[in-house]
Structure formats: structure tokens, C-alpha cells
Design a protein around this motif. Structure first.
Motif, mmCIF file in Angstrom:
data_model
loop_
_atom_site.group_PDB
_atom_site.id
_atom_site.type_symbol
_atom_site.label_atom_id
_atom_site.label_comp_id
_atom_site.label_asym_id
_atom_site.label_seq_id
_atom_site.Cartn_x
_atom_site.Cartn_y
_atom_site.Cartn_z
ATOM 1 N N THR A 179 37.815 34.972 21.694
ATOM 2 C CA THR A 179 37.647 33.577 22.127
ATOM 3 C C THR A 179 38.966 32.823 22.025
ATOM 4 O O THR A 179 39.312 32.026 22.922
ATOM 5 N N TRP A 180 39.710 33.047 20.955
ATOM 6 C CA TRP A 180 41.007 32.376 20.810
ATOM 7 C C TRP A 180 42.008 32.892 21.843
ATOM 8 O O TRP A 180 42.823 32.124 22.374
ATOM 9 N N ILE A 181 41.972 34.191 22.143
ATOM 10 C CA ILE A 181 42.854 34.745 23.178
ATOM 11 C C ILE A 181 42.583 34.062 24.515
ATOM 12 O O ILE A 181 43.512 33.661 25.238
ATOM 13 N N ASP A 182 41.306 33.902 24.834
ATOM 14 C CA ASP A 182 40.948 33.248 26.099
ATOM 15 C C ASP A 182 41.376 31.775 26.096
ATOM 16 O O ASP A 182 41.802 31.241 27.135
ATOM 17 N N ALA A 183 41.273 31.137 24.946
ATOM 18 C CA ALA A 183 41.679 29.731 24.846
ATOM 19 C C ALA A 183 43.186 29.586 25.040
ATOM 20 O O ALA A 183 43.656 28.643 25.699
ATOM 21 N N GLN A 184 43.953 30.497 24.459
ATOM 22 C CA GLN A 184 45.408 30.464 24.635
ATOM 23 C C GLN A 184 45.773 30.642 26.110
ATOM 24 O O GLN A 184 46.665 29.956 26.631
ATOM 25 N N ALA A 185 45.100 31.563 26.783
ATOM 26 C CA ALA A 185 45.381 31.797 28.206
ATOM 27 C C ALA A 185 45.045 30.555 29.031
ATOM 28 O O ALA A 185 45.786 30.202 29.961
ATOM 29 N N TYR A 186 43.965 29.901 28.703
ATOM 30 C CA TYR A 186 43.576 28.668 29.390
ATOM 31 C C TYR A 186 44.636 27.593 29.185
ATOM 32 O O TYR A 186 45.047 26.920 30.144
ATOM 33 N N ARG A 187 45.100 27.439 27.939
ATOM 34 C CA ARG A 187 46.125 26.428 27.655
ATOM 35 C C ARG A 187 47.411 26.722 28.425
ATOM 36 O O ARG A 187 48.065 25.805 28.945
ATOM 37 N N ASP A 188 47.780 27.988 28.497
ATOM 38 C CA ASP A 188 49.025 28.359 29.182
ATOM 39 C C ASP A 188 48.993 28.014 30.669
ATOM 40 O O ASP A 188 50.037 27.808 31.288
ATOM 41 N N LYS A 189 47.791 27.941 31.232
ATOM 42 C CA LYS A 189 47.669 27.679 32.668
ATOM 43 C C LYS A 189 47.521 26.190 33.001
ATOM 44 O O LYS A 189 47.507 25.824 34.186
ATOM 45 N N LEU A 190 47.391 25.348 31.985
ATOM 46 C CA LEU A 190 47.127 23.936 32.247
ATOM 47 C C LEU A 190 48.265 23.245 32.989
ATOM 48 O O LEU A 190 48.052 22.272 33.703
ATOM 49 N N ASP A 191 49.485 23.748 32.815
ATOM 50 C CA ASP A 191 50.633 23.139 33.483
ATOM 51 C C ASP A 191 50.981 23.815 34.804
ATOM 52 O O ASP A 191 51.996 23.479 35.430
#
Length: 467
Positions: free
Chosen positions: A239-251
Motif C-alpha cells: 500500500t505504501w509503495i502504491d502511495a509513493q508511486a501516486y505521489r510521484d505522478k502528481l506533478d
């Protein structure tokens, strides 16, 4: 206060009988409350609409003061005005003219009591299945849900907590069925029509997590992940791995589709949302700490944490609070190594101690629970001062909730959240005599008009309109 009367409202105010204020008295200018942080940004989906009730400049004199940060003043004076603590000191403390003065001789003052772990409103009274709204037990990962969207402001537990326990602020958490249970809500314990009008202004969100028996029992019984402790950690990490990937794509030029759950997780990773982790066993506490370091977030507090004493030095070094009971144990396997000396051993190691409730009855006597934990420490030779023990139910929970700059201790400039006790607050014989929130007298045991009562308690001897 009768919630039937509370619902008889007029726009812009409250038509409440038997309460601390009338509609005409109600404070309508949030800008005048210097005890709050800057106005919440417009991006907040459900902003606080809290407005402090009107207050009267008041001084309490001749009283024993526990300031919440480990200090004690005998024959002291507390002066509050404008909803804030103005000054705290000895008998020579200056008091302006034409100020209401209360003689506190033989009595005690503490900051308002704060419960870091409550489910009031989400599991309200009457306790029926229709009111069971604390666990979204449909998936082990539900960071998208918010506890405030289940809070029922009419829960009579709120008024009981104030009258019997001196509770002025509390954190409402989702339940512990899920690894990621959702966002918490930090509330001021005031009568209100909506949860937004109770929300503590400027308080950060928390996120409830859980480890151990609960998630693996709830979902393992359905033959799905997680059914073991290793399944807990595997799903946590993914879940944290997926959250990090989501954050990386926000910009990115094309950011990902909005995801409410990942928004909460990104808030944790960015340090804007505080983690409150239900966890019992010492080995699991250590594993959760390792996981937090792997993904770059911090655990603010472990809740229940009955084996914290086994790794007290690690918790002290990491600056993680343990929100614990005085002596609950043995109700499931992971609670069997609980000991009543847990709080004292944590204190001795220099770790942060909080006494919490997790119960609609125990929230009414956190002062007594703290005293029990103190006595158990004394029995094994660990002496902890009364003033330090008061910190366990005032400043330390405020710190874990991210509101210690605004409340939790009697320091000039802070919110005037305060309790006058009719005796030693660490005595089983003492009760709140008066409770102030933002300087407003919200409860007075000597004044029937300032004894909040819900509709559910009408007809009980000594309550409501019964003579």
C-alpha cells in the motif's frame, strides 16, 4: 443541555436553554480567536466552523495548579480573558479590576483533560447496531474514509465525558478492523449541531492504522489477505509503495485520477497527517517503526501498546508516544503480556506516556486511570510526581494530536481549556466542579443551567427537568 433544545436553532446562532450561552451571546468572529492557527485553506473539504462560546474574564485564586507540563504551584492564581490563558502564578499574580474572581482554596486546577483515543459519536449511545459506524470493515485498506463523517454530535457520551471527566478535547478514531482505517477527527467537546462546529480549529488530521490480531482475524476469517502477521506487513508495504508511486505522478503533465485513499496516504508521507497505530506486541511495534523508516513517515503514537515497556528505550529514542490503559489486559492473546507498570517503566525510560480510554465509560475517569498507573509504578519503586502524571492526560495527548501549541497546558497565550476540581484530581473522590473551554464556562456542578444533559438522560434522578 438538552439536545432537543439544541435542535431548535436559528441561522447564525444557537437557541439553547440550560447551556453555557445563548444565541445573542455566541461569538461570531473567528478572527478574534488568537488561540487558533491561521484560517484553514480553501482546499480543505470539510473545514472547521467552530466558534468559541462567549467568555468572561475570570481569575481562580488560592488554588493548587498543575500546569500540564510538569509544574505545580501551590496557593496559585490562574487568570483567563478573551478565551486565552492570560497569566499563571502564585498569590501575588496581578489581577485586573472588575474581573470575576473565584476562590479555589482547597481545590485544584488542571488543563482540560484530552483523550487521544475515543470513538464517541462513531459508536454512540444507545449502543445498537444502527449506530455502529466506526469500522468500514469491507476492505483491509480504507484510508479514504474519515471518522468525522460518522460522528453523531448528539451522542450523550460527549456531555458525560465533560461532566464526569473534565474532557475538553478528544480525537475520534476509526476502529481497528483494518490495516488502514481512515482519518481521525479532533474535536472540541462542545455542544453543536454539526461535527464541523466541533472540529478543533487548526488541528492536523490523524490516520488510524492497525496491526496484529484484528486485521488478520477479520479478513482471515473471510479467507482473504491478510490472514497472518506476515500478510499484514506485506499488504502494508504494498500500500505504501502504491502511495509513493501516486505521489510521484502528481506533478506529471497528466496527473493520475484523483484517489481519496492515496490522498490521505500522501498526506502522511508529506508529514501533514499524523499516524496513530493500534498495536500491542513489542516485536510488532519495532516492525512498524522499521516500515515507517522504509517509506519515510513517522508514527506519532502507538495505541494500546501493552508491551511498550519491553522497548521503552527505542520508543524514547524515536520520540513515539505510547497511548495506553492503566491495567487492561488478557482479553486476547496479544494482550497477555500487559503489565500495570507499563506507564511507569516508559516514564522512567524518558518515553512519552499517554493514558487513553477507547471506551465511553473510561473517558469519564482518565484522571483515576492515570492515578492507578502512578500507584503501580510507586509499588515497584518508581516515583512519579503528581504534576508529571497530569501531563499524561493533558500535554502529552495534545502533543500526539499536533495541538500542543494551542492547548494541553496552562501557559499564557494558549486556549483557556481548564478544569477546576473539587479535590485532588488524582483521587477517586474528586470530580470536576467547573470546566472551561476557550474561557467559556461550559460545566458547573453547582449550577443546574450549566450541567449539560442529553435527551437520553432525561427522567433520571437529578438530571434534566426532574425535580
Amino acid at each position: 443541555m438538552k439536545f432537543g433544545a439544541l435542535l431548535a436553532v436559528v441561522a447564525g446562532g444557537m437557541a439553547v436553554t440550560g447551556c453555557a450561552a445563548t444565541a445573542a451571546e455566541r461569538n461570531t468572529a473567528s478572527a478574534s480567536s488568537a488561540s487558533t492557527k491561521a484560517a484553514e485553506p480553501a482546499k480543505i473539504a470539510f473545514p472547521s466552523t467552530y466558534r468559541a462560546y462567549p467568555s468572561t474574564p475570570t481569575a481562580v485564586t488560592g488554588v493548587t495548579i498543575y500546569d500540564g507540563e510538569g509544574g505545580r504551584i501551590d496557593n496559585g492564581t490562574v487568570f483567563m480573558s478573551g478565551g486565552k490563558i492570560n497569566s499563571v502564578g502564585g498569590p501575588d499574580t496581578a489581577i485586573p479590576a472588575d474581573v470575576m474572581i473565584l476562590d479555589g482554596s482547597g481545590k485544584y486546577v488542571t488543563p482540560g483533560i484530552i483523550d487521544v483515543h475515543s470513538h464517541l459519536g462513531d459508536y454512540p449511545t444507545p449502543s445498537v447496531s444502527a449506530h455502529s459506524d466506526g469500522n468500514e470493515a469491507t476492505s483491509p485498506v480504507t484510508p479514504q474514509v474519515w471518522a468525522e463523517h460518522s460522528v453523531w454530535p448528539q451522542d450523550p457520551g460527549f456531555s458525560r465525558a465533560m461532566a464526569n471527566g473534565g474532557i475538553t478535547s478528544l480525537q475520534i478514531l476509526p476502529g481497528s478492523a483494518n490495516l488502514f482505517g481512515g482519518r481521525s477527527a479532533t474535536l472540541k467537546n462542545v455542544p453543536a449541531r454539526t461535527v464541523q462546529a466541533m472540529k478543533f480549529p487548526g488541528a492536523p488530521y490523524g490516520m488510524k492504522m492497525a496491526c496484529g490480531e484484528n486485521p488478520k482475524r477479520v479478513y482471515g476469517s473471510r479467507s482473504r489477505l491478510p490472514s497472518t502477521r506476515m500478510g499484514n506487513l506485506a499488504l502494508n508495504r504494498q500500500t505504501w509503495i502504491d502511495a509513493q508511486a501516486y505521489r510521484d505522478k502528481l506533478d506529471d503533465a497528466k496527473p493520475p485520477k484523483r484517489d481519496l485513499g492515496k490522498e490521505t496516504l500522501v498526506g502522511v508521507l508529506d508529514g501533514e497527517i499524523l499516524v496513530h497505530n493500534h498495536c500491542y506486541r513489542a516485536d510488532e511495534l519495532a516492525q512498524i517503526i522499521d516500515m515507517s523508516k522504509e517509506f519515510g513517515y513517522k508514527v506519532t503514537a502507538f495505541h494500546h501498546a501493552v508491551e511498550s515497556y519491553k522497548i521503552a528505550d527505542i520508543l524514547a529514542e524515536e520520540g513515539i508516544c505510547s497511548a495506553i490503559w492503566a491495567d487492561w489486559w488478557g482479553f486476547k492473546m496479544e494482550a497477555y503480556d500487559a503489565i500495570p507498570e507499563n506507564a511507569a517503566l516508559l516514564q522512567q525510560a524518558g518515553a512519552c506516556v499517554i493514558i487513553h480510554s477507547d471506551d465511553e465509560n473510561q473517558i469519564q475517569r482518565l484522571n483515576q486511570e492515570a492515578a492507578k498507573a502512578q500507584a503501580d509504578g510507586r509499588a515497584m519503586g518508581i516515583e512519579i510526581s503528581d504534576a508529571e502524571v497530569i501531563k499524561w492526560i493533558t500535554y502529552n495527548p495534545a502533543k500526539a494530536m499536533g495541538i500542543e501549541e494551542m492547548t494541553g497546558s496552562l501557559m499564557p497565550g494558549k486556549m483557556a481549556d481548564m478544569v477546576l476540581w473539587n479535590g485532588d484530581p488524582l483521587s477517586v473522590y474528586s470530580r470536576p466542579e467547573k470546566v472551561w473551554i476557550d474561557g467559556a464556562l461550559m460545566f458547573d456542578s453547582n449550577d443546574p443551567k450549566r450541567r449539560p444533559v442529553s435527551d437520553f438522560e432525561l427522567g433520571q434522578p437529578g438530571e434534566g427537568d426532574v425535580k
